[in-house]
Design a protein around this motif. Structure first.
Motif, short mmCIF file in Angstrom:
data_model
loop_
_atom_site.label_atom_id
_atom_site.label_comp_id
_atom_site.label_asym_id
_atom_site.label_seq_id
_atom_site.Cartn_x
_atom_site.Cartn_y
_atom_site.Cartn_z
N GLY A 156 0.81 -1.21 0.00
CA GLY A 156 0.00 0.00 0.00
C GLY A 156 0.84 1.26 0.00
N ARG A 157 0.16 2.38 0.23
CA ARG A 157 0.82 3.68 0.24
C ARG A 157 1.61 3.88 1.53
N ILE A 158 2.75 4.53 1.40
CA ILE A 158 3.53 4.94 2.56
C ILE A 158 4.04 6.35 2.34
N LYS A 159 4.43 6.98 3.42
CA LYS A 159 5.09 8.28 3.35
C LYS A 159 6.28 8.23 4.28
N VAL A 160 7.44 8.59 3.77
CA VAL A 160 8.67 8.60 4.57
C VAL A 160 9.07 10.04 4.84
N CYS A 161 9.34 10.35 6.09
CA CYS A 161 9.72 11.72 6.45
C CYS A 161 10.75 11.69 7.56
N LEU A 162 11.31 12.85 7.85
CA LEU A 162 12.26 12.97 8.95
C LEU A 162 11.54 12.87 10.28
N GLY A 163 12.20 12.29 11.25
CA GLY A 163 11.65 12.23 12.59
C GLY A 163 12.19 13.38 13.42
N LYS A 164 12.30 13.16 14.70
CA LYS A 164 12.80 14.20 15.60
C LYS A 164 13.96 13.61 16.40
N SER B 140 19.02 11.18 11.54
CA SER B 140 19.34 10.10 12.47
C SER B 140 18.09 9.26 12.75
N ILE B 141 16.91 9.90 12.64
CA ILE B 141 15.65 9.20 12.82
C ILE B 141 14.73 9.56 11.66
N MET B 142 14.15 8.55 11.04
CA MET B 142 13.16 8.76 10.00
C MET B 142 11.90 7.96 10.35
#
Length: 221
Positions: A105-113, A118-120
């Motif tokens: 299915g659909r996903i979205k990858v982004c930066l974390g905090k 270092s975190i996504m």
């Protein structure tokens, strides 16, 4: 007010209109501290019941961030020597995940905090199939010995990254060596992006799966 008194108050309070909020607070604190959230209906007073480590972990892992997310750590950033940091971009992470053929299915990858790569965060749709895809990715990292437990072990050496018992990052595909991931639970809210933190809910994975597996009632005629 100490923690035990706060949890006792949350359970015992029957203030009109706030019962659900108090019970939610009671459960959240118990999960955080590894206490049982089960309280008999006839209980007049409350006392914490400390759970075995495995049960406490299972209780924590049941309260997932919804819609589901996978927290991805690039452990090279935990090395004190910046020259040893290896950058994996958001696009490279998505290509790596899709290349494994786990996601339908659909996903979205982004930066974390913090937003320093270092975190996504991999976001899935808030539907049963979205949770299924998230679980597959979670299982992939677990089977590769790069899940939550292994991440904590690999980054517990005072700034010297250890992978599978060896110091350093050498050989093999870059993403296979330095990316660790796991299904996001309530205690991971401080790792997700601002939007997710402010729009996500905390739900019981067990209850979601029970609903997904519930038999369909025939329509009344």
């Amino acid at each position: 007010m100490d923690t035990r008194r706060l949890v006792t108050h949350a359970y015992m309070s029957h203030k009109a209109g706030l019962r659900a909020e108090h019970l939610g607070l009671h459960k959240a604190i118990c999960v955080l501290l590894g206490w049982s959230t089960v309280v008999p209906d006839e209980t007049i007073t409350w006392a914490p019941q400390i759970l075995p480590k495995s049960d406490a972990l299972a209780q924590k892992e049941d309260l997932i961030i919804w819609p589901p997310v996978i927290i991805i750590h690039n452990i090279s950033f935990w090395d004190n020597d910046p020259e040893k940091w290896k950058v994996v971009t958001v696009d490279a992470l998505e290509a790596f995940i899709r290349g494994k053929g786990l996601i339908k299915g659909r996903i979205k990858v982004c930066l974390g905090k913090p937003a320093d790569l270092s975190i996504m965060v991999v976001k899935f749709l808030g539907i049963f199939t979205g949770l299924g895809d998230a679980e597959k990715l979670h299982k992939f990292f677990m089977e590769c010995k790069r899940g939550r437990v292994e991440f904590e072990l690999a980054t517990s050496n005072n700034g010297t990254v250890s992978i599978n018992g060896e110091t350093g990052i050498e050989g093999g595909k870059l993403e296979e060596n330095i990316l660790y991931g796991y299904l996001g639970v309530s205690e991971d809210l401080d790792k997700v992006d601002f939007t997710s933190r402010n729009t996500s809910l905390i739900k019981s994975k067990m209850e979601i799966l029970d609903l997904a597996n519930a038999p369909v009632k025939p329509e009344e005629t």
